[in-house]
Design a protein around this motif. Structure first.
Motif, mmCIF file in Angstrom:
data_model
loop_
_atom_site.group_PDB
_atom_site.id
_atom_site.type_symbol
_atom_site.label_atom_id
_atom_site.label_comp_id
_atom_site.label_asym_id
_atom_site.label_seq_id
_atom_site.Cartn_x
_atom_site.Cartn_y
_atom_site.Cartn_z
ATOM 1 N N THR A 112 22.789 -35.974 -28.459
ATOM 2 C CA THR A 112 22.402 -34.643 -27.996
ATOM 3 C C THR A 112 22.610 -34.492 -26.498
ATOM 4 O O THR A 112 23.065 -33.436 -26.021
ATOM 5 C CB THR A 112 20.932 -34.358 -28.349
ATOM 6 O OG1 THR A 112 20.759 -34.438 -29.771
ATOM 7 C CG2 THR A 112 20.511 -32.967 -27.888
ATOM 8 N N GLU A 113 22.304 -35.543 -25.744
ATOM 9 C CA GLU A 113 22.520 -35.496 -24.302
ATOM 10 C C GLU A 113 24.002 -35.433 -23.966
ATOM 11 O O GLU A 113 24.408 -34.747 -23.025
ATOM 12 C CB GLU A 113 21.851 -36.697 -23.636
ATOM 13 C CG GLU A 113 20.333 -36.627 -23.687
ATOM 14 C CD GLU A 113 19.659 -37.928 -23.264
ATOM 15 O OE1 GLU A 113 18.519 -37.867 -22.779
ATOM 16 O OE2 GLU A 113 20.272 -39.006 -23.435
ATOM 17 N N VAL A 114 24.821 -36.136 -24.739
ATOM 18 C CA VAL A 114 26.268 -36.040 -24.570
ATOM 19 C C VAL A 114 26.720 -34.600 -24.801
ATOM 20 O O VAL A 114 27.532 -34.050 -24.042
ATOM 21 C CB VAL A 114 27.001 -36.999 -25.527
ATOM 22 C CG1 VAL A 114 28.503 -36.720 -25.535
ATOM 23 C CG2 VAL A 114 26.749 -38.446 -25.127
ATOM 24 N N GLY A 115 26.173 -33.968 -25.830
ATOM 25 C CA GLY A 115 26.512 -32.579 -26.099
ATOM 26 C C GLY A 115 26.124 -31.657 -24.961
ATOM 27 O O GLY A 115 26.859 -30.721 -24.623
ATOM 28 N N SER A 116 24.980 -31.904 -24.357
ATOM 29 C CA SER A 116 24.542 -31.099 -23.221
ATOM 30 C C SER A 116 25.506 -31.239 -22.053
ATOM 31 O O SER A 116 25.830 -30.267 -21.366
ATOM 32 C CB SER A 116 23.133 -31.522 -22.782
ATOM 33 O OG SER A 116 22.187 -31.299 -23.809
ATOM 34 N N LEU A 117 25.981 -32.455 -21.824
ATOM 35 C CA LEU A 117 26.872 -32.708 -20.693
ATOM 36 C C LEU A 117 28.239 -32.066 -20.901
ATOM 37 O O LEU A 117 28.768 -31.406 -20.007
ATOM 38 C CB LEU A 117 26.994 -34.214 -20.476
ATOM 39 C CG LEU A 117 27.567 -34.689 -19.132
ATOM 40 C CD1 LEU A 117 27.053 -36.084 -18.808
ATOM 41 C CD2 LEU A 117 29.084 -34.702 -19.133
ATOM 42 N N ILE A 118 28.814 -32.231 -22.069
ATOM 43 C CA ILE A 118 30.165 -31.713 -22.278
ATOM 44 C C ILE A 118 30.190 -30.195 -22.422
ATOM 45 O O ILE A 118 31.259 -29.585 -22.275
ATOM 46 C CB ILE A 118 30.839 -32.373 -23.504
ATOM 47 C CG1 ILE A 118 30.078 -32.042 -24.791
ATOM 48 C CG2 ILE A 118 30.946 -33.875 -23.313
ATOM 49 C CD1 ILE A 118 30.712 -32.656 -26.042
ATOM 50 N N SER A 119 29.048 -29.572 -22.664
ATOM 51 C CA SER A 119 29.020 -28.113 -22.791
ATOM 52 C C SER A 119 28.689 -27.412 -21.483
ATOM 53 O O SER A 119 28.575 -26.185 -21.445
ATOM 54 C CB SER A 119 27.991 -27.708 -23.861
ATOM 55 O OG SER A 119 26.673 -28.078 -23.471
ATOM 56 N N LEU A 120 28.553 -28.165 -20.406
ATOM 57 C CA LEU A 120 28.219 -27.567 -19.120
ATOM 58 C C LEU A 120 29.308 -26.616 -18.643
ATOM 59 O O LEU A 120 30.497 -26.918 -18.714
ATOM 60 C CB LEU A 120 28.022 -28.654 -18.060
ATOM 61 C CG LEU A 120 26.704 -29.413 -18.040
ATOM 62 C CD1 LEU A 120 26.760 -30.493 -16.955
ATOM 63 C CD2 LEU A 120 25.535 -28.477 -17.801
ATOM 64 N N GLY A 121 28.877 -25.470 -18.114
ATOM 65 C CA GLY A 121 29.793 -24.557 -17.468
ATOM 66 C C GLY A 121 29.958 -24.927 -16.004
ATOM 67 O O GLY A 121 29.227 -25.767 -15.475
ATOM 68 N N PRO A 122 30.897 -24.300 -15.291
ATOM 69 C CA PRO A 122 31.185 -24.655 -13.898
ATOM 70 C C PRO A 122 29.990 -24.534 -12.964
ATOM 71 O O PRO A 122 29.910 -25.264 -11.976
ATOM 72 C CB PRO A 122 32.282 -23.667 -13.499
ATOM 73 C CG PRO A 122 32.904 -23.246 -14.790
ATOM 74 C CD PRO A 122 31.785 -23.247 -15.785
ATOM 75 N N ALA A 123 29.066 -23.619 -13.254
ATOM 76 C CA ALA A 123 27.924 -23.406 -12.364
ATOM 77 C C ALA A 123 26.610 -23.795 -13.013
ATOM 78 O O ALA A 123 25.544 -23.392 -12.552
ATOM 79 C CB ALA A 123 27.861 -21.946 -11.930
#
Length: 232
Positions: A112-123
């Protein structure tokens, strides 16, 4: 324990010269993909280790996948007994192109944390909190925080780790700036690794085999067993 936040702009120790190990050429924008002989011996073991490493002036960051461990059921089937993760290893710089690996700090990202990281937008930003001794008598002795914050102007991110050890009365911090290109490599690698650390690749491969095509005896798959986050 995880908290995710998103927002718009707003006396002796061993010192390793990683240049000799991972071929560093530029201290600020150096990357390495390592399957070194220290970890990989094709004749002696089937274990394989690989990492993506970014070297910067004050610290370096290495990222590597940890596969799940399966256990055998009475029925003969297998299921995940220990979840996989993506291990982030931070180690501080102690000189020009020299890093102290003995003072490394580890942070294991869950799926889940991996998912949070890879879904980050530029800001956008996210933050995770870990207690390696949660639900034990030592709960609260060590607290780890990992935050990913934007550099601004769509230029990349800062990856910051803070480890507070109440027993040793220490608070260690490291920060590694990640360029847009470096984060693109991380995002692609993490996206590829995600189903593997969940064990889905093995589950789907097993289901897709028909009884007639399945081998009579499948070889035992060796699993990497590197240091876990809970060692520090």
């Amino acid at each position: 324990m995880l908290r995710l936040s998103r927002f718009l702009p707003s006396t002796s120790r061993r010192v390793s010269d990683l240049k000799e190990v991972l071929r560093s050429g530029s201290l600020t924008f150096e990357h390495a993909l390592s399957t070194s002989a220290a970890n990989y011996d094709e004749n002696a073991s089937t274990k394989k280790f690989a990492s993506y490493t970014v070297f910067k002036g004050k610290a370096a960051l290495s990222i590597s996948p940890i596969l799940p461990v399966f256990s055998k059921l009475e029925s003969g089937a297998s299921r995940v007994n220990r979840n996989g993760s993506v291990m982030l290893t931070f180690f501080p710089a102690v000189g020009q192109r020299k890093y102290d690996y003995a003072k490394k700090q580890l942070f294991a990202l869950s799926p889940t944390e991996v998912g949070s990281l890879i879904s980050l937008g530029p800001a956008e930003s996210c933050e995770f909190f870990h207690d390696p001794s949660m639900k034990s008598s030592n709960e609260g002795q060590v607290k780890k925080t990992l935050s990913i914050t934007p550099l601004g102007s769509d230029n990349g991110y800062f990856l910051n780790i803070s480890v507070m050890n109440n027993g040793q009365k220490t608070n260690e911090r490291m920060s590694v700036p990640i360029t847009k290109a470096e984060f693109a490599v991380m995002r692609t690698a993490l996206s590829f690794a995600l189903p593997h650390i969940m064990g889905w690749d093995q589950a789907l491969t097993s289901h897709s085999q028909s009884p007639s095509s399945a081998p009579a005896s499948r070889p035992r798959v060796e699993r990497p067993n590197p240091d876990s986050e809970w060692d520090r």
